[in-house]
Scaffold this active site. Structure first.
Site, short mmCIF file in Angstrom:
data_model
loop_
_atom_site.label_atom_id
_atom_site.label_comp_id
_atom_site.label_asym_id
_atom_site.label_seq_id
_atom_site.Cartn_x
_atom_site.Cartn_y
_atom_site.Cartn_z
N HIS A 1 -0.56 4.82 2.86
CA HIS A 1 -1.33 5.71 2.11
C HIS A 1 -2.82 5.42 2.14
O HIS A 1 -3.20 4.35 1.94
CB HIS A 1 -0.70 6.10 0.86
CG HIS A 1 0.83 6.69 0.82
ND1 HIS A 1 1.53 6.45 -0.13
CD2 HIS A 1 1.09 7.78 1.47
CE1 HIS A 1 2.86 7.16 -0.16
NE2 HIS A 1 2.28 7.86 0.86
N HIS B 1 1.98 -0.73 -1.47
CA HIS B 1 1.37 0.70 -1.95
C HIS B 1 0.96 0.27 -3.06
O HIS B 1 1.16 -1.01 -3.71
CB HIS B 1 2.75 1.55 -2.08
CG HIS B 1 3.09 2.39 -0.80
ND1 HIS B 1 2.91 3.55 -0.34
CD2 HIS B 1 4.21 1.70 0.05
CE1 HIS B 1 3.65 3.85 0.70
NE2 HIS B 1 4.29 2.57 1.07
N GLU C 1 4.75 -1.67 -5.32
CA GLU C 1 3.72 -0.80 -5.95
C GLU C 1 2.81 -1.71 -6.67
O GLU C 1 3.01 -2.22 -7.82
CB GLU C 1 4.15 0.20 -6.65
CG GLU C 1 5.04 1.41 -6.12
CD GLU C 1 4.30 2.36 -5.55
OE1 GLU C 1 3.17 2.35 -5.32
OE2 GLU C 1 4.82 3.30 -4.87
N GLU D 1 -4.75 3.97 -0.73
CA GLU D 1 -4.00 2.51 -1.16
C GLU D 1 -4.60 1.37 -0.30
O GLU D 1 -3.72 0.51 -0.25
CB GLU D 1 -2.55 2.69 -1.17
CG GLU D 1 -2.11 4.10 -2.40
CD GLU D 1 -0.58 4.41 -2.25
OE1 GLU D 1 0.30 3.44 -1.42
OE2 GLU D 1 -0.41 5.03 -2.55
#
Ligand SMILES: [Zn+2]
Length: 395
Positions: A162, A306, A365, A165
């Site tokens: 992404h 991420h 994450e 990110e």
């Protein structure tokens, strides 16, 4: 650092002379036959560079060597035309310098140019790093995979699936630098010996899956058709900080054939800054390259980095192997990040990887806050992630 082979030299001798693991020297010189080096042949010594030194009054090879804790013969090797008994004041010597510092600084806006510059420096200093171009982005940027080590266990990390990110790329690259330093200098990280991993693990890294998107977020729209397209998709807004997709508005982590139709039915139906899964699965060059890579490499485990949430997604439809739980519990222990098994979201790389290969796959994450996470968090995130990187190697 390059040296020229003399009569009687061997790679084993260089390994001792510079205190660098033999495997790393062998793998830094794939063109060389270790059992029959040619006199005058160039051999690369990883983890070293040369400095120039101007001879001063009273200098001898012995004095210069002992002051720097290097061996006399290392000086002789680097200065084959210098007669140590006839040193001239002002004469220039080349001296070996063991590299003990990072060349990568992740704590900065980490775009494709910074990545490319850092990769070139790392290849120069650590020629045992293998690089492959696994595809090209929509705009033609190289999608780079690095491989380190010769072990049968292939561990894969990727970053910046992404666009906003991109800090994940910075974290991966800085750790890669620390890993290479620990390998060449025989050091530990968090008390863990790194050298054994070289023969146990092949580390596969794709540091930046979406380079066009990262550059869009960090540098604004590029000149030409792709910049105009991105501006149109972004409703004319020049602030791209919310942009997760690739340059033409496809969310690369919603592109994989793992219940893609379920996700597509509730997601945007045309290009968007985020969440548009494409008109079909695997329409984008970036997603295709990553799918082909997984097919080619036989990953023993896969970690997609991420931001944000300080959680680790590790299940998919019950298809994940039992050891995924053991591994994610270790990730939690070393990072404090919370494992989450199932989530009402599909068609990600991790989902597809688990579904098709039945090996442990994780979406990690990093950090807490609103993407893009500010660089003020970099050091804290880096410290949290070190344990996960290491655990992915030993688990
Ligand atoms: Zn993400």
């Amino acid at each position: 650092m390059d040296v020229k082979v003399r009569s009687g030299d061997t790679l084993w001798y260089y390994s001792n002379l510079f205190n660098v693991p033999l495997d790393l020297i062998i793998d830094s010189n794939p063109q060389a036959d270790p059992s029959s080096l040619q006199i005058g042949q160039t051999i690369r010594i990883p983890g070293y560079e040369t400095s120039q030194y101007r001879i001063q009054s009273g200098d001898t090879f012995w004095k210069i060597a002992s002051e720097r804790r290097i061996s006399l013969d290392a000086i002789a090797l680097l200065n084959p035309s210098v007669n140590p008994r006839m040193l001239q004041i002002g004469q220039v010597l080349f001296l070996p310098v063991q590299v003990t510092y990072r060349v990568v600084d992740g704590n900065r806006p980490y775009d494709f140019n910074v990545l490319t510059t850092d990769l070139n420096e790392l290849y120069e200093l650590y020629p045992f790093v293998r690089r492959e171009t696994i595809g090209s982005s929509v705009m033609g940027k190289d999608l780079v995979e690095l491989q380190i080590g010769r072990g049968p266990k292939v561990v894969h990390w990727n970053g910046s699936f992404h666009a906003n990110e991109w800090i994940t790329t910075a974290v991966i690259m800085q750790f890669l630098n620390d890993y290479l330093l620990a390998l060449t200098n025989k050091e530990t990280i968090r008390g863990l010996e790194i050298a054994p991993f070289y023969n146990e693990v092949t580390l596969s890294i794709v540091p930046m899956v979406d380079p066009d998107g990262v550059d869009l977020v960090l540098n604004g729209p590029p000149e030409g058709e792709f910049g105009e397209l991105a501006l149109t998709i972004n409703d004319g807004n020049t602030d791209f900080s919310g942009w997760k997709a690739n340059i033409r508005g496809v969310d690369l982590n919603n592109q994989y054939p793992a219940k893609w139709e379920v996700d597509a039915a509730r997601k945007p139906t045309s290009p968007a800054p985020r969440d548009f899964p494409g008109y079909q699965p695997l329409t984008e060059p970036e997603t295709v390259a990553m799918a082909e890579l997984a097919g080619a490499r036989n990953f023993e485990k896969m970690l997609a980095f991420h931001t944000q949430g300080e959680v680790i997604y590790w299940g998919y439809e019950g298809l994940e192997p039992p050891r995924s739980m053991t591994i994610v519990n270790e990730f939690e222990r070393v990072s404090g990040y919370k494992p989450i098994r199932y989530v009402d979201s599909f068609s990600g790389y991790k989902d597809w990887f688990i579904q098709d290969f039945r090996q442990p796959g994780f979406t990690v994450e990093l950090g807490l806050g609103v993407n893009p996470l500010p660089l003020e968090q970099f050091d804290e995130i880096y410290q949290e992630t070190i344990g996960i990187f290491l655990a992915s190697l030993y688990m």
